[in-house]
Motif scaffolding. Structure first.
Motif, PDB file in Angstrom:
ATOM      1  N   ILE A 116      51.454  41.990  35.459  1.00 22.06           N
ATOM      2  CA  ILE A 116      50.814  41.842  34.155  1.00 22.06           C
ATOM      3  C   ILE A 116      49.287  41.757  34.313  1.00 22.06           C
ATOM      4  O   ILE A 116      48.554  41.962  33.373  1.00 22.06           O
ATOM      5  N   GLU A 117      48.841  41.440  35.519  1.00 26.66           N
ATOM      6  CA  GLU A 117      47.408  41.478  35.838  1.00 26.66           C
ATOM      7  C   GLU A 117      47.242  42.289  37.106  1.00 26.66           C
ATOM      8  O   GLU A 117      48.146  42.353  37.935  1.00 26.66           O
ATOM      9  N   LYS A 118      46.059  42.896  37.271  1.00 23.80           N
ATOM     10  CA  LYS A 118      45.849  43.720  38.456  1.00 23.80           C
ATOM     11  C   LYS A 118      44.502  43.378  39.096  1.00 23.80           C
ATOM     12  O   LYS A 118      43.554  42.981  38.401  1.00 23.80           O
ATOM     13  N   PRO A 119      44.400  43.549  40.402  1.00 21.15           N
ATOM     14  CA  PRO A 119      43.106  43.357  41.046  1.00 21.15           C
ATOM     15  C   PRO A 119      42.273  44.627  40.917  1.00 21.15           C
ATOM     16  O   PRO A 119      42.803  45.734  41.016  1.00 21.15           O
ATOM     17  N   ILE A 120      40.995  44.456  40.671  1.00 18.31           N
ATOM     18  CA  ILE A 120      40.059  45.591  40.709  1.00 18.31           C
ATOM     19  C   ILE A 120      39.092  45.335  41.857  1.00 18.31           C
ATOM     20  O   ILE A 120      38.593  44.217  42.042  1.00 18.31           O
ATOM     21  N   PHE A 121      38.865  46.377  42.635  1.00 17.33           N
ATOM     22  CA  PHE A 121      38.040  46.283  43.838  1.00 17.33           C
ATOM     23  C   PHE A 121      36.652  46.837  43.550  1.00 17.33           C
ATOM     24  O   PHE A 121      36.508  47.960  43.061  1.00 17.33           O
ATOM     25  N   ASN A 122      35.627  46.038  43.860  1.00 14.80           N
ATOM     26  CA  ASN A 122      34.239  46.485  43.721  1.00 14.80           C
ATOM     27  C   ASN A 122      33.639  46.593  45.123  1.00 14.80           C
ATOM     28  O   ASN A 122      33.309  45.580  45.746  1.00 14.80           O
ATOM     29  N   LYS A 123      33.538  47.807  45.632  1.00 15.08           N
ATOM     30  CA  LYS A 123      33.113  47.998  47.024  1.00 15.08           C
ATOM     31  C   LYS A 123      31.662  47.598  47.260  1.00 15.08           C
ATOM     32  O   LYS A 123      31.262  47.394  48.407  1.00 15.08           O
ATOM     33  N   ASP A 124      30.874  47.477  46.194  1.00 16.53           N
ATOM     34  CA  ASP A 124      29.456  47.142  46.367  1.00 16.53           C
ATOM     35  C   ASP A 124      29.251  45.788  47.038  1.00 16.53           C
ATOM     36  O   ASP A 124      28.211  45.546  47.646  1.00 16.53           O
ATOM     37  N   TYR A 125      30.214  44.879  46.913  1.00 14.13           N
ATOM     38  CA  TYR A 125      30.046  43.532  47.471  1.00 14.13           C
ATOM     39  C   TYR A 125      30.912  43.276  48.702  1.00 14.13           C
ATOM     40  O   TYR A 125      30.811  42.232  49.329  1.00 14.13           O
ATOM     41  N   CYS A 126      31.762  44.211  49.031  1.00 17.18           N
ATOM     42  CA  CYS A 126      32.729  44.002  50.115  1.00 17.18           C
ATOM     43  C   CYS A 126      32.046  44.012  51.479  1.00 17.18           C
ATOM     44  O   CYS A 126      31.201  44.856  51.752  1.00 17.18           O
ATOM     45  N   ILE A 127      32.433  43.059  52.331  1.00 17.46           N
ATOM     46  CA  ILE A 127      31.888  42.973  53.685  1.00 17.46           C
ATOM     47  C   ILE A 127      32.945  43.371  54.731  1.00 17.46           C
ATOM     48  O   ILE A 127      32.778  43.109  55.912  1.00 17.46           O
ATOM     49  N   ASP A 128      34.052  43.922  54.274  1.00 15.85           N
ATOM     50  CA  ASP A 128      35.124  44.386  55.166  1.00 15.85           C
ATOM     51  C   ASP A 128      35.641  43.289  56.105  1.00 15.85           C
ATOM     52  O   ASP A 128      35.936  43.548  57.273  1.00 15.85           O
ATOM     53  N   CYS A 129      35.749  42.099  55.569  1.00 15.35           N
ATOM     54  CA  CYS A 129      36.235  40.995  56.405  1.00 15.35           C
ATOM     55  C   CYS A 129      37.729  41.095  56.676  1.00 15.35           C
ATOM     56  O   CYS A 129      38.238  40.459  57.599  1.00 15.35           O
ATOM     57  N   THR A 147      33.266  36.818  49.287  1.00 17.49           N
ATOM     58  CA  THR A 147      31.918  37.222  48.876  1.00 17.49           C
ATOM     59  C   THR A 147      31.516  36.547  47.566  1.00 17.49           C
ATOM     60  O   THR A 147      32.338  35.999  46.842  1.00 17.49           O
ATOM     61  N   ASN A 148      30.251  36.604  47.282  1.00 21.04           N
ATOM     62  CA  ASN A 148      29.699  35.998  46.069  1.00 21.04           C
ATOM     63  C   ASN A 148      28.745  37.001  45.418  1.00 21.04           C
ATOM     64  O   ASN A 148      27.643  37.184  45.928  1.00 21.04           O
ATOM     65  N   PRO A 149      29.148  37.643  44.314  1.00 21.58           N
ATOM     66  CA  PRO A 149      30.432  37.514  43.621  1.00 21.58           C
ATOM     67  C   PRO A 149      31.568  38.119  44.436  1.00 21.58           C
ATOM     68  O   PRO A 149      31.317  38.842  45.405  1.00 21.58           O
ATOM     69  N   LYS A 150      32.784  37.813  44.022  1.00 20.23           N
ATOM     70  CA  LYS A 150      33.939  38.341  44.740  1.00 20.23           C
ATOM     71  C   LYS A 150      33.992  39.870  44.623  1.00 20.23           C
ATOM     72  O   LYS A 150      33.513  40.444  43.644  1.00 20.23           O
ATOM     73  N   SER A 151      34.574  40.475  45.640  1.00 24.42           N
ATOM     74  CA  SER A 151      34.705  41.932  45.662  1.00 24.42           C
ATOM     75  C   SER A 151      36.013  42.391  45.032  1.00 24.42           C
ATOM     76  O   SER A 151      36.220  43.578  44.828  1.00 24.42           O
ATOM     77  N   LEU A 152      36.888  41.447  44.783  1.00 20.93           N
ATOM     78  CA  LEU A 152      38.137  41.703  44.076  1.00 20.93           C
ATOM     79  C   LEU A 152      38.241  40.663  42.969  1.00 20.93           C
ATOM     80  O   LEU A 152      38.001  39.475  43.212  1.00 20.93           O
ATOM     81  N   LEU A 153      38.596  41.110  41.782  1.00 23.19           N
ATOM     82  CA  LEU A 153      38.839  40.177  40.671  1.00 23.19           C
ATOM     83  C   LEU A 153      40.067  40.634  39.900  1.00 23.19           C
ATOM     84  O   LEU A 153      40.390  41.827  39.874  1.00 23.19           O
ATOM     85  N   MET A 154      40.754  39.683  39.279  1.00 20.66           N
ATOM     86  CA  MET A 154      41.942  40.010  38.491  1.00 20.66           C
ATOM     87  C   MET A 154      41.557  40.331  37.044  1.00 20.66           C
ATOM     88  O   MET A 154      40.685  39.665  36.463  1.00 20.66           O
ATOM     89  N   PHE A 155      42.233  41.348  36.500  1.00 19.37           N
ATOM     90  CA  PHE A 155      42.025  41.746  35.103  1.00 19.37           C
ATOM     91  C   PHE A 155      43.383  42.068  34.477  1.00 19.37           C
ATOM     92  O   PHE A 155      44.357  42.335  35.199  1.00 19.37           O
ATOM     93  N   PRO A 156      43.438  42.075  33.142  1.00 16.23           N
ATOM     94  CA  PRO A 156      44.688  42.491  32.503  1.00 16.23           C
ATOM     95  C   PRO A 156      45.091  43.891  32.972  1.00 16.23           C
ATOM     96  O   PRO A 156      44.216  44.709  33.291  1.00 16.23           O
ATOM     97  N   GLU A 157      46.376  44.137  33.003  1.00 16.06           N
ATOM     98  CA  GLU A 157      46.898  45.397  33.548  1.00 16.06           C
ATOM     99  C   GLU A 157      46.250  46.633  32.917  1.00 16.06           C
ATOM    100  O   GLU A 157      46.032  47.641  33.575  1.00 16.06           O
ATOM    101  N   LEU A 158      45.931  46.562  31.637  1.00 16.45           N
ATOM    102  CA  LEU A 158      45.413  47.748  30.957  1.00 16.45           C
ATOM    103  C   LEU A 158      43.879  47.841  30.989  1.00 16.45           C
ATOM    104  O   LEU A 158      43.300  48.739  30.380  1.00 16.45           O
TER     105      LEU A 158
END
Ligand code: SF4
Ligand code: SF4
Length: 131
Positions: free
Chosen positions: A50-63, A102-113
């Motif tokens: 019902i919720e999905k993660p969205i990935f923002n590569k701009d902040y990802c440190i590949d940990c 990361t700060n902000p997080k590189s993955l955040l949860m959002f509604p499925e749609l």
């Protein structure tokens, strides 16, 4: 077999994840594994979410924390680089978001749609530490 309902199996029945012999499964990429038709790899379970993660590569440190902790092996990583989320298998538990450092997080949860591009365009900014 393909049409057998979950409540039609005998008690103790075993469904095999792979067809044939299994050798070095940890060293074999998902797309090269010989998954059987009754494994969850070939049967998408995305409609549980019902919720999905969205990935923002701009902040990802590949940990790779998200890859390590995802209970559904739904984080796609190649050569220690986070690539994205396998949305056919992610169940939306949010663990990847919790462990992302990361700060902000590189993955955040959002509604499925939610629309990915829209959410990435309004991504939260860095949170200041409390003093
Ligand atoms: S939400 Fe859960 S299942 Fe989906 S990628 Fe993150 S940790 Fe894995
Ligand atoms: S936990 Fe966050 S920073 Fe680490 S690889 Fe995953 S998305 Fe990137």
């Amino acid at each position: 077999m393909a049409n057998t309902g979950w409540d039609e199996f005998e008690i103790g029945a075993m469904l095999r994840t792979f067809d044939g012999a299994i050798e070095d499964i940890a060293g074999t990429r998902q797309e090269d594994r010989n998954y059987s038709p009754n494994s969850s790899f070939t049967a998408s379970v995305a409609d549980w979410r019902i919720e999905k993660p969205i990935f923002n590569k701009d902040y990802c440190i590949d940990c790779q924390f998200c890859w390590i902790y995802c209970p559904d092996v739904s984080i796609i990583s190649r050569d220690k680089k986070m690539i994205g989320v396998d949305m056919d298998h992610c169940k939306g538990c949010g663990i990847c978001v919790e462990v992302c450092p990361t700060n902000p997080k590189s993955l955040l949860m959002f509604p499925e749609l939610a629309d990915e591009e829209t959410e990435i365009a309004s991504w939260p900014t860095k949170e200041e530490k409390e003093k």
